[in-house]
Design an enzyme around this catalytic site. Structure first.
Site, PDB file in Angstrom:
ATOM      1  N   CYS A  24       0.779  -1.321  -0.113  1.00 49.24           N
ATOM      2  CA  CYS A  24      -0.048   0.025  -0.044  1.00 49.24           C
ATOM      3  C   CYS A  24       0.754   1.244  -0.112  1.00 49.24           C
ATOM      4  CB  CYS A  24      -0.936   0.079   1.254  1.00 49.24           C
ATOM      5  SG  CYS A  24      -0.047   0.100   2.695  1.00 49.24           S
ATOM      6  N   CYS A  27       3.609   1.797   2.757  1.00 51.28           N
ATOM      7  CA  CYS A  27       4.697   0.825   2.524  1.00 51.28           C
ATOM      8  C   CYS A  27       5.662   1.744   1.528  1.00 51.28           C
ATOM      9  CB  CYS A  27       4.547  -0.418   1.690  1.00 51.28           C
ATOM     10  SG  CYS A  27       3.445  -1.518   2.681  1.00 51.28           S
ATOM     11  N   ASP A 431      10.563  25.271 -32.941  1.00 52.18           N
ATOM     12  CA  ASP A 431      11.801  25.624 -33.885  1.00 52.18           C
ATOM     13  C   ASP A 431      11.247  25.388 -35.333  1.00 52.18           C
ATOM     14  OD1 ASP A 431      14.441  25.915 -34.958  1.00 52.18           O
ATOM     15  OD2 ASP A 431      14.418  23.806 -35.590  1.00 52.18           O
ATOM     16  N   ASP A 634      14.627  19.997 -32.856  1.00 56.02           N
ATOM     17  CA  ASP A 634      15.135  18.918 -33.006  1.00 56.02           C
ATOM     18  C   ASP A 634      16.982  18.925 -33.328  1.00 56.02           C
ATOM     19  OD1 ASP A 634      15.529  20.366 -35.454  1.00 56.02           O
ATOM     20  OD2 ASP A 634      15.375  18.537 -37.012  1.00 56.02           O
ATOM     21  N   ASP A 638      18.880  23.583 -30.479  1.00 58.17           N
ATOM     22  CA  ASP A 638      17.686  23.630 -29.836  1.00 58.17           C
ATOM     23  C   ASP A 638      17.962  23.113 -28.240  1.00 58.17           C
ATOM     24  OD1 ASP A 638      16.322  24.653 -32.068  1.00 58.17           O
ATOM     25  OD2 ASP A 638      16.019  22.555 -32.715  1.00 58.17           O
TER      26      ASP A 638
END
Length: 740
Positions: A24, A27, A431, A634, A638
């Site tokens: 649970c 824990c 971009d 990409d 960037d």
């Protein structure tokens, strides 16, 4: 036992440990505290749904294992590299018989005990003898329910409480009350009103609930299992001895492997011979096969649809794209979302509060009514209904399902925080080159100011001979097509985001953007009309100039480049606007070209002539306006902007650095996936809120009902079991998500 993963962002390793015995939310909190106390640990994240812990820092593994065991839990010694996809352990149900078999035995022993209640509505009064009830209930309580005693005892030794302790106390109280009544009424005829059935039914229902919960949790990790299943076990090596089939682990970087039609590609590599259509759908979410030919890359796990391919291996094992994808998904599923902090705060006091309420119920009923028998039953109901299983599962199961469905659609979510935060994205900054456009510009126009178009192209090709920039490749490609052999340039010096300078045939030449030439002191105004005519067509313009002996800068001409828009770019922008998300385009291109592209796509705003080092500042400025900002890019330049955004989204078609800086990676260069990622995040966050609402509601409603005697222990056990299953089941509905 564990898996060590590098963390490029911090340089610290993270160790993933499988944890057995957690039942649970209490824990989870206790294991985290135990691990956090180990010297060298920087951060800890424990996940109930994956039954694993991720520990970041320099702590020794032996010390971590010892801390877990001291806390009352265990790290399986023979476990494979800890994987979220591993089957859910039985967590103490015992050895030998299977979990399902034990539940069937528990149900068979319990049924005669509840039969009197089932027959009573039909006017049939029958019940087993007291000693028969004892014989039926004892195996359920002390054999099949032994796991609750073990777990509860470990919790007590560690000075904490958990679900096992609540179940053990509650069922033991009901069982003990029955033994007391048997002894009190020994020898009396017709004494059948005992409570063995309450204890047996609670244990049976909890075991059944845990079994159903485990089955449901395994479904949340099916995305990882599907990815792992893509890895072939063997490969056909091609060498001097011909074709030899070997285990995949024996393949080395540089080896050439044969991939026949219909087979999975066993390694990451470059095609050295052949052409085919390759199905990458399970890796990238791309539904259609992708054409591949000599010189192009293929990824291990994809399917060779038609042609015979020879592939030179570039990555194997843990360095392959498939292995890295699996690690990303596993890491995301093991991480804890920020909203989980609320659950942790509640869990820290939950079990002690429940024990206090149970004691209050016991003595309140007993002292007020004198009916201690009923008081004990009501206290048992409080203990059973309050088990915090659903609370611990509410968030992680939704995150596991959300990251799984995202992976199937080609969206890799690196951490839970990115998934949770993405639902609040208000602005997406894109971009331009390689993100909204194909990233493969072509040289479309040459406008000489001095000399011929041929001399302009020849000089530009010389300056760009060793550059990997997309514009440089476009210049070289055009020069090759026209048969020009570029002279060798000397003293080349690139100026990031601006241009390049060097000496060609003894002349000092400068090639670059409008900003760069103005900084050098060039007079562009007389020729600005040439540039504007190209920019109105959405083209990027570079200027070539020569530094003369007197120090003046003579313009030689301009080059205009065009980059096709991605087919899905306009639809992606429209989809974001439909979701109420603003869009911004950041580009280093000139204003005229940027305006043309923005108009074609319908982008809300754009910022032109933004240098790479200034993109992060532009993103920070957007964040200062109060919106949650995502950056999509990409390229290497960037990466700072991706890191500066609230949520960084990288195209997997770009650079490794960009992907490491981003919280979300799109496995194919499709900007439409940005809207999909936001939609999945919103659906996931909605499931988290629903789960937490129901998890709290079960306890907020159930505990008072039990305390006031309106909920017997059997109904409490059924409600507790149902709460966990319903929370996991609700999370699994995420798997049905599809793009609108």
């Amino acid at each position: 036992m564990s898996a060590v993963l590098p963390l490029p962002a911090t340089g610290l390793p993270t160790l993933r440990l499988p944890i057995e015995g957690m039942t649970c939310a209490s824990c989870v909190l206790h294991v985290e505290k135990a691990l956090a106390a180990v010297p060298g640990v920087q951060s800890v994240s424990v996940n109930l749904a994956t039954e694993s812990a991720e520990v970041q820092g320099q702590a020794a593994q032996a010390a971590l294992v010892a801390a877990v065991e001291k806390a009352g839990y265990s790290v399986p010694a023979a476990a494979p590299a800890a994987s979220a996809s591993a089957a859910t352990p039985q967590r103490g149900l015992g050895k030998g018989l299977g979990e399902g078999t034990r539940i069937l035995i528990a149900a068979a022993l319990t049924l005669p005990l509840v039969l009197p209640m089932l027959l009573a509505p039909f006017g049939i009064e029958w019940a087993p003898a007291a000693w028969v009830q004892l014989l039926l209930a004892a195996p359920v309580q002390f054999w099949l329910g032994a796991r609750f005693y073990r777990g509860g005892w470990k919790a007590l030794r560690a000075g904490t409480g958990n679900m096992d302790l609540l179940v053990a106390l509650g069922t033991s109280a009901a069982f003990g009350l029955s033994l007391y009544l048997m002894n009190e009424h020994a020898g009396h005829e017709g004494m059948n009103h005992l409570y063995f059935e309450a204890a047996a039914v609670v244990i049976t229902l909890v075991l059944l609930g845990k079994w159903l919960e485990g089955r449901a949790k395994r479904q949340t990790t099916e995305a990882i299992r599907a990815l792992q299943a893509l890895r072939p076990q063997t490969a056909r090596l091609v060498g001097a001895a011909g074709e030899v089939e070997v285990p995949i682990d024996q393949v080395q970087v540089g080896d050439v492997v044969l991939v026949r039609p219909g087979e999975r590609v066993p390694v990451d590599g470059l095609i050295v011979e052949g052409r085919s259509q390759v199905d990458e759908s399970l890796l990238t979410g791309e539904s259609l096969p992708v054409p591949k030919q000599e010189g192009e890359r293929v990824t291990g796990g994809s399917v060779n649809a038609e042609g015979r391919l020879l592939v030179r291996t570039t990555a194997v094992g843990a360095e392959s794209a498939l292995a890295r994808i699996v690690r990303l998904v596993e890491t995301a599923q093991a991480k804890k979302a920020p909203i989980q902090r609320l659950v942790d705060q509640v869990s820290a006091v939950f079990v002690p509060v429940v024990l206090g309420l149970a004691a209050l119920t016991l003595f309140g009923w007993g002292l007020a009514t004198g009916q201690w028998e009923q008081a004990i039953l009501n206290a048992v109901a409080v203990l059973v209904i309050a088990c915090p299983c659903a609370l611990g599962l509410a968030t992680p199961t939704a995150l596991m399902a959300g990251t799984g469905v995202a992976a199937r659609h080609g969206i890799l979510i690196k951490d839970a925080e990115a998934l949770e935060l993405a639902h609040r994205i208000g602005v997406v900054a894109f971009d331009k080159t390689g993100t909204l456009t194909e990233g493969k510009p072509r040289l479309l126009a040459l406008e000489p100011i001095e000399g011929s178009a041929g001399s302009l192209l020849r000089a530009a090709a010389a300056l760009q001979a060793d550059s990997e920039h997309p514009l440089a490749q476009a210049v070289r490609s055009q020069a090759e097509q026209q048969g020009f052999v570029a002279p060798r340039a000397e003293g080349l010096q690139a100026v990031p985001g601006r241009g390049i300078t060097g000496r060609v045939d003894g002349r000092e030449l400068h090639l670059g953007s409008r900003r760069y030439l103005l900084e050098l002191g060039a007079e562009l105004a007389p020729h600005q009309a040439l540039a504007m005519a190209q920019e109105r067509q959405g083209r990027s313009v570079s200027w070539l100039a020569e530094r003369r002996a007197d120090g003046s800068l003579q313009l030689l001409g301009l080059l205009a480049f065009g980059d096709a828009l991605k087919p899905s770019a306009a639809a992606a922008i429209e989809a974001l606007h439909a979701e109420g998300v603003q869009t911004v385009m950041l580009t280093g291109d000139n204003r005229g070209s940027a305006a043309a592209v923005a108009q074609q796509l319908g982008v809300g705003r754009f910022e032109a002539e933004v240098l790479p080092e200034h993109k992060a500042g532009a993103v920070a400025a957007l964040r200062q306006r109060g919106a949650v900002v995502a950056m999509v890019g990409d390229g290497l330049n960037d990466a700072p902007a991706l890191a500066a955004a609230d949520v960084g989204i990288a195209m997997a078609t770009g650079t490794e650095v960009a992907m490491q800086a981003a919280g979300i990676t799109l496995m194919r260069g499709d900007p439409a996936l940005v809207a999909d990622a936001i939609a999945i995040s919103r659906r996931t966050y909605a499931k988290i809120r629903q789960n937490l609402f129901w998890a709290f509601a079960y306890n907020v409603i159930g505990i008072p009902l039990a305390a006031f005697g309106l909920l017997n222990p059997m109904l409490a056990g059924a409600a507790m079991a149902f709460s966990s299953v319903s929370v996991v089941g609700n999370a699994l509905l995420l798997r049905r998500w599809k793009r609108a």
